[in-house]
Scaffold this motif. Structure first.
Motif, PDB file in Angstrom:
ATOM      1  N   UNK A 171      34.075  48.266  57.351  1.00  0.00           N
ATOM      2  CA  UNK A 171      34.558  46.887  57.352  1.00  0.00           C
ATOM      3  C   UNK A 171      34.743  46.379  55.924  1.00  0.00           C
ATOM      4  N   UNK A 172      35.588  45.373  55.777  1.00  0.00           N
ATOM      5  CA  UNK A 172      35.825  44.784  54.455  1.00  0.00           C
ATOM      6  C   UNK A 172      34.561  44.142  53.918  1.00  0.00           C
ATOM      7  N   UNK A 173      33.727  43.582  54.819  1.00  0.00           N
ATOM      8  CA  UNK A 173      32.473  42.968  54.396  1.00  0.00           C
ATOM      9  C   UNK A 173      31.520  44.007  53.809  1.00  0.00           C
ATOM     10  N   UNK A 174      31.400  45.153  54.487  1.00  0.00           N
ATOM     11  CA  UNK A 174      30.520  46.213  54.002  1.00  0.00           C
ATOM     12  C   UNK A 174      30.999  46.748  52.651  1.00  0.00           C
ATOM     13  N   UNK A 175      32.303  46.940  52.529  1.00  0.00           N
ATOM     14  CA  UNK A 175      32.856  47.439  51.261  1.00  0.00           C
ATOM     15  C   UNK A 175      32.627  46.440  50.130  1.00  0.00           C
ATOM     16  N   UNK A 176      32.760  45.144  50.445  1.00  0.00           N
ATOM     17  CA  UNK A 176      32.521  44.109  49.444  1.00  0.00           C
ATOM     18  C   UNK A 176      31.054  44.090  49.023  1.00  0.00           C
ATOM     19  N   UNK A 177      30.157  44.256  49.986  1.00  0.00           N
ATOM     20  CA  UNK A 177      28.722  44.254  49.682  1.00  0.00           C
ATOM     21  C   UNK A 177      28.346  45.411  48.766  1.00  0.00           C
ATOM     22  N   UNK A 178      28.878  46.608  49.062  1.00  0.00           N
ATOM     23  CA  UNK A 178      28.579  47.775  48.228  1.00  0.00           C
ATOM     24  C   UNK A 178      29.186  47.593  46.838  1.00  0.00           C
ATOM     25  N   UNK A 179      30.390  47.029  46.778  1.00  0.00           N
ATOM     26  CA  UNK A 179      31.025  46.765  45.488  1.00  0.00           C
ATOM     27  C   UNK A 179      30.166  45.813  44.656  1.00  0.00           C
ATOM     28  N   UNK A 180      29.591  44.808  45.321  1.00  0.00           N
ATOM     29  CA  UNK A 180      28.695  43.867  44.641  1.00  0.00           C
ATOM     30  C   UNK A 180      27.458  44.586  44.124  1.00  0.00           C
ATOM     31  N   UNK A 231      23.783  36.874  51.247  1.00  0.00           N
ATOM     32  CA  UNK A 231      25.137  37.151  51.706  1.00  0.00           C
ATOM     33  C   UNK A 231      25.565  38.587  51.482  1.00  0.00           C
ATOM     34  N   UNK A 232      24.880  39.316  50.571  1.00  0.00           N
ATOM     35  CA  UNK A 232      25.346  40.658  50.220  1.00  0.00           C
ATOM     36  C   UNK A 232      24.373  41.771  50.589  1.00  0.00           C
ATOM     37  N   UNK A 282      38.491  39.832  35.933  1.00  0.00           N
ATOM     38  CA  UNK A 282      39.711  39.768  36.734  1.00  0.00           C
ATOM     39  C   UNK A 282      39.663  38.618  37.730  1.00  0.00           C
ATOM     40  N   UNK A 283      38.453  38.254  38.148  1.00  0.00           N
ATOM     41  CA  UNK A 283      38.291  37.109  39.046  1.00  0.00           C
ATOM     42  C   UNK A 283      36.898  36.530  38.842  1.00  0.00           C
ATOM     43  N   UNK A 284      36.743  35.259  39.192  1.00  0.00           N
ATOM     44  CA  UNK A 284      35.455  34.583  39.081  1.00  0.00           C
ATOM     45  C   UNK A 284      34.913  34.403  40.486  1.00  0.00           C
ATOM     46  N   UNK A 285      33.736  34.946  40.715  1.00  0.00           N
ATOM     47  CA  UNK A 285      33.129  34.891  42.036  1.00  0.00           C
ATOM     48  C   UNK A 285      31.743  34.291  41.964  1.00  0.00           C
ATOM     49  N   UNK A 286      31.351  33.608  42.996  1.00  0.00           N
ATOM     50  CA  UNK A 286      29.972  33.142  43.124  1.00  0.00           C
ATOM     51  C   UNK A 286      29.752  32.733  44.563  1.00  0.00           C
ATOM     52  N   UNK A 287      28.541  32.984  45.052  1.00  0.00           N
ATOM     53  CA  UNK A 287      28.216  32.566  46.409  1.00  0.00           C
ATOM     54  C   UNK A 287      27.826  31.088  46.435  1.00  0.00           C
ATOM     55  N   UNK A 288      27.667  30.470  45.263  1.00  0.00           N
ATOM     56  CA  UNK A 288      27.132  29.113  45.195  1.00  0.00           C
ATOM     57  C   UNK A 288      27.950  28.248  44.241  1.00  0.00           C
ATOM     58  N   UNK A 315      25.035  40.445  41.002  1.00  0.00           N
ATOM     59  CA  UNK A 315      26.144  40.899  41.832  1.00  0.00           C
ATOM     60  C   UNK A 315      27.458  40.189  41.539  1.00  0.00           C
ATOM     61  N   UNK A 316      27.386  38.944  41.055  1.00  0.00           N
ATOM     62  CA  UNK A 316      28.594  38.179  40.734  1.00  0.00           C
ATOM     63  C   UNK A 316      28.893  38.170  39.241  1.00  0.00           C
ATOM     64  N   UNK A 317      28.104  38.892  38.449  1.00  0.00           N
ATOM     65  CA  UNK A 317      28.267  38.879  36.987  1.00  0.00           C
ATOM     66  C   UNK A 317      29.583  39.531  36.576  1.00  0.00           C
ATOM     67  N   UNK A 318      30.058  39.155  35.386  1.00  0.00           N
ATOM     68  CA  UNK A 318      31.275  39.773  34.879  1.00  0.00           C
ATOM     69  C   UNK A 318      31.258  39.829  33.361  1.00  0.00           C
ATOM     70  N   UNK A 319      32.019  40.772  32.833  1.00  0.00           N
ATOM     71  CA  UNK A 319      32.230  40.910  31.395  1.00  0.00           C
ATOM     72  C   UNK A 319      33.256  39.853  30.992  1.00  0.00           C
ATOM     73  N   UNK A 320      32.884  38.983  30.076  1.00  0.00           N
ATOM     74  CA  UNK A 320      33.728  37.829  29.732  1.00  0.00           C
ATOM     75  C   UNK A 320      35.127  38.246  29.285  1.00  0.00           C
TER      76      UNK A 320
END
Length: 294
Positions: free
Chosen positions: A52-61, A26-27, A236-242, A227-232
């Motif tokens: 595009x917002x998708x491209x910006x999200x992918x690079x952010x990931x 997805x990314x 700021x948000x919880x993300x996952x593709x699955x 790409x979806x990891x975060x510092x506990x």
């Protein structure tokens, strides 16, 4: 659009040449690339930039994945001394020796053997059109080693056939193979959670195994895709593709922005109902259940 996609596929990371496509998610797209000056092969993730917002999200990931990769591997980022687990490793005498690249590690494997079970981030290449993440080549996704799913239509209904593959059979025939597999996952999870990090997308597709068909054991295991990891403590948000692999407390926050959860609400919910290891431990349990159920 097709011409644009062809243009994207023809672009090579500077200093490398694409050989084959290893996977597409997805990314971004992962390529098998050869380094021009040495001929060595690497797995390179291509994240296409754009307005595009998708491209910006992918690079952010991708930048997120780079940040977490730099926590454990000497890719050029600053050392996170707050971890309290980083120890300098001596570089090898012969830097061309592929078997002795422990100098890339920021963590002593005698303390955290799980460093061996996380895919090494070798370097990052940032160009005007793409962000390229260069990783070591690790193996085959667990999904492909366990079973093959084939769908077909019968009287208007789609029927799926599951054929178990040799790695699943090896685990069934010798539970020590399964125990070793789980141990390697737990070792990786120990390092991740002690780093106050949550992978947040552990699933069979993100576990690569170095296994040859017909063998009665496997050589190594590597966790990929942070790409979806975060510092506990700073999430700021919880993300996952699955979402199928997430526990209830993470599922309730997965679409935090859509339902209006503030970052403070996210932090409080995780503080009250979770722990750095909890989300990923649930995911490992889901993987274990899938293996047991076949």
């Amino acid at each position: 659009k097709k011409k644009s996609n062809n243009s994207v596929e023809k672009r090579n990371p500077p200093g490398f040449e694409k050989t084959t496509k290893l996977g597409e998610g997805g990314f971004g797209t992962v390529w098998d690339c050869k380094m021009k000056n040495s001929g060595r092969s690497f797995a390179v993730k291509q994240l296409v930039k754009g307005p595009t917002s998708e491209a910006k999200r992918n690079v952010e990931t991708g930048l997120n994945e780079q940040w977490f990769g730099r926590m454990w591997f000497d890719e050029g980022g600053s050392l996170r001394t707050m971890l309290g687990i980083c120890e300098a490793m001596d570089p090898p005498e012969d830097e061309d020796d592929d078997s002795n690249n422990a100098w890339l590690w920021k963590v002593n494997p005698s303390i955290y053997p799980g460093i061996r079970s996380i895919a090494k981030l070798i370097t990052t290449i940032d160009t005007s059109t793409d962000l390229w993440l260069v990783f070591e080549k690790c193996g085959i996704p667990l999904t492909e080693l366990l079973w093959e799913l084939k769908g077909s239509f019968h009287k208007g209904t789609r029927i799926y056939t599951c054929r178990r593959r040799s790695f699943w059979k090896a685990m069934k025939q010798d539970t020590n193979v399964l125990l070793k597999f789980l141990l390697k996952l737990f070792e990786a999870l120990e390092l991740i959670s002690d780093s106050n990090t949550v992978h947040s997308d552990l699933k069979p597709d993100n576990v690569l195994v170095n296994y040859m068909r017909g063998e009665d054991n496997f050589h190594s295991l590597k966790v990929i895709d942070f790409g979806s990891a975060y510092d506990f403590d700073n999430v700021e948000k919880v993300n996952s593709a699955t979402p199928e692999y997430l526990p209830p407390e993470a599922l309730s926050l997965q679409c935090a922005r859509k339902v209006g959860h503030s970052s403070e609400t996210v932090k409080k919910t995780l503080r009250d109902d979770s722990a750095p290891h909890a989300v990923d431990m649930w995911s490992v349990g889901c993987i274990f259940l899938a293996i047991c159920s076949g």
